[in-house]
Design a protein around this motif. Structure first.
Motif, PDB file in Angstrom:
ATOM      1  N   TRP A 133      15.411  -9.783  -0.101  1.00  0.00           N
ATOM      2  CA  TRP A 133      15.130  -8.466   0.469  1.00  0.00           C
ATOM      3  C   TRP A 133      13.693  -8.384   0.979  1.00  0.00           C
ATOM      4  N   LEU A 134      13.544  -7.764   2.129  1.00  0.00           N
ATOM      5  CA  LEU A 134      12.236  -7.618   2.784  1.00  0.00           C
ATOM      6  C   LEU A 134      11.852  -6.142   2.811  1.00  0.00           C
ATOM      7  N   LEU A 135      10.664  -5.829   2.294  1.00  0.00           N
ATOM      8  CA  LEU A 135      10.161  -4.445   2.269  1.00  0.00           C
ATOM      9  C   LEU A 135       8.852  -4.406   3.049  1.00  0.00           C
ATOM     10  N   LYS A 136       8.725  -3.423   3.925  1.00  0.00           N
ATOM     11  CA  LYS A 136       7.471  -3.293   4.675  1.00  0.00           C
ATOM     12  C   LYS A 136       6.993  -1.850   4.648  1.00  0.00           C
ATOM     13  N   SER A 137       5.726  -1.680   4.293  1.00  0.00           N
ATOM     14  CA  SER A 137       5.097  -0.361   4.407  1.00  0.00           C
ATOM     15  C   SER A 137       4.019  -0.480   5.476  1.00  0.00           C
TER      16      SER A 137
ATOM     17  N   ASP B 154       2.422 -13.753   6.120  1.00  0.00           N
ATOM     18  CA  ASP B 154       2.312 -12.287   6.085  1.00  0.00           C
ATOM     19  C   ASP B 154       2.713 -11.700   4.735  1.00  0.00           C
ATOM     20  N   ILE B 155       3.404 -12.500   3.907  1.00  0.00           N
ATOM     21  CA  ILE B 155       3.962 -11.948   2.664  1.00  0.00           C
ATOM     22  C   ILE B 155       2.830 -11.738   1.653  1.00  0.00           C
TER      23      ILE B 155
ATOM     24  N   LYS C 286       1.685  -3.245   3.581  1.00  0.00           N
ATOM     25  CA  LYS C 286       2.150  -4.312   2.684  1.00  0.00           C
ATOM     26  C   LYS C 286       3.480  -4.881   3.170  1.00  0.00           C
ATOM     27  N   THR C 287       3.594  -6.197   3.052  1.00  0.00           N
ATOM     28  CA  THR C 287       4.855  -6.880   3.331  1.00  0.00           C
ATOM     29  C   THR C 287       5.266  -7.595   2.051  1.00  0.00           C
TER      30      THR C 287
ATOM     31  N   PRO D  16       1.819 -18.674   1.133  1.00  0.00           N
ATOM     32  CA  PRO D  16       0.481 -19.044   0.637  1.00  0.00           C
ATOM     33  C   PRO D  16      -0.381 -17.857   0.222  1.00  0.00           C
ATOM     34  N   ASN D  17      -0.093 -16.676   0.751  1.00  0.00           N
ATOM     35  CA  ASN D  17      -0.957 -15.523   0.452  1.00  0.00           C
ATOM     36  C   ASN D  17      -0.339 -14.552  -0.542  1.00  0.00           C
ATOM     37  N   ALA D  18       0.785 -14.940  -1.132  1.00  0.00           N
ATOM     38  CA  ALA D  18       1.520 -13.991  -1.975  1.00  0.00           C
ATOM     39  C   ALA D  18       1.071 -14.027  -3.428  1.00  0.00           C
TER      40      ALA D  18
END
Ligand SMILES: [Zn+2]
Length: 276
Positions: free
Chosen positions: A43-47, A87-88, A50-51, A108-110
């Protein structure tokens, strides 16, 4: 006002099995065996800023070794939604089974969130026993331990706000630290059951899934999901149910907008049927 998220279910594989292998004690029921279609989602959530992912699907090589159909690469699904791996910001791991954590090394950024009871279970003394050792991969456990050592993991003891507008809490049942995730979405509240209910039928009829850690907790989770589903303005989304693809708008191939209902589901509402 707290953050609101868009919420999409991304389907990375589909399979067909037997109902008798997916439901506990099915042979004791009065129903004949039949096909059970299974969809595999994350599931993908975007505000606004925030991703977030809830789970990340199975690693294709490790899944292929289990005889699982290798569907669409999760990164390809994310790219259809205009999202790159870098982006995550955060991955909430609903539980540590291979089909939910297989790709945690891709972001890598999560940072990550996991129930502490799940971590304790997969690093505990019985994690090498079958079938736990089949559904929790050694390489994935090692990745989780390494990322935790690097300070990238947040652990939830009971219930916590992961980010504004994003709550997670452990219900157990399927695994010791199986979590539900509730999201303040643009359409209202969306509750991702993940594998606390693979299929809506589980909480609609109290028909237990075949693999569980604690049967009482599994039923208690179903009760919570029934209560949440009955709450005005809240949508409960099961983790592997093909019904999802028929209920919500498909905005890109295999990407379903959980804030956009196109056809209300036909609900199983006979609790007696499963409990006889
Ligand atoms: Zn699963």
């Amino acid at each position: 006002m707290s953050e609101q998220f868009s919420v999409h279910a991304l389907r990375y594989a589909q399979s067909v099995g037997k109902r008798s292998s997916y439901f506990y004690g099915y042979h004791l029921s009065d129903q004949p065996d039949a096909e059970q279609h299974v969809d595999w989602y994350f599931w993908l959530l975007k505000s606004g800023n925030k991703t977030v992912l809830v789970d990340c699907g199975y690693d294709t090589d490790r899944a292929a070794r289990k005889g699982r159909y290798v569907g669409t690469n999760p990164l390809e699904l994310l790219s259809r939604m205009g999202v790159a791996a870098g982006d995550i910001d955060h991955v909430v791991i609903s539980h540590a089974h291979y089909d939910h954590v297989g790709n945690i090394g891709l972001f890598p950024n999560a940072e990550f969130t996991l129930a502490r009871s799940e971590f304790d279970w997969i690093t505990g003394p019985y994690a090498n026993r079958f079938p736990t050792c089949w559904v929790v991969e050694d390489e994935e456990r090692t990745m989780i331990q390494n990322f935790a050592r690097d300070g990238r993991f947040h652990f939830i003891d009971d219930r916590a706000e992961v980010l504004p507008g994003l709550m997670a809490w452990a219900v157990g049942g399927h695994t010791p630290g199986q979590m539900l995730v509730e999201i303040a979405a643009t359409s209202g509240q969306v509750v991702l059951a993940s594998d606390a209910a693979h299929f809506a039928e589980e909480y609609e009829t109290d028909r237990p899934f075949s693999m569980f850690h604690n049967l009482e907790d599994l039923f208690a989770g179903y009760e919570q999901l029934r209560d949440l589903n009955g709450r005005t303005g809240t949508v409960v989304v099961p983790g592997h149910d093909p019904r999802v693809s028929r209920t919500f708008a498909e905005v890109e191939k295999d990407c379903f907008d959980l804030t956009s209902v196109i056809a209300p589901p036909v609900v199983h509402n006979n609790l007696e049927r499963a409990s006889r």
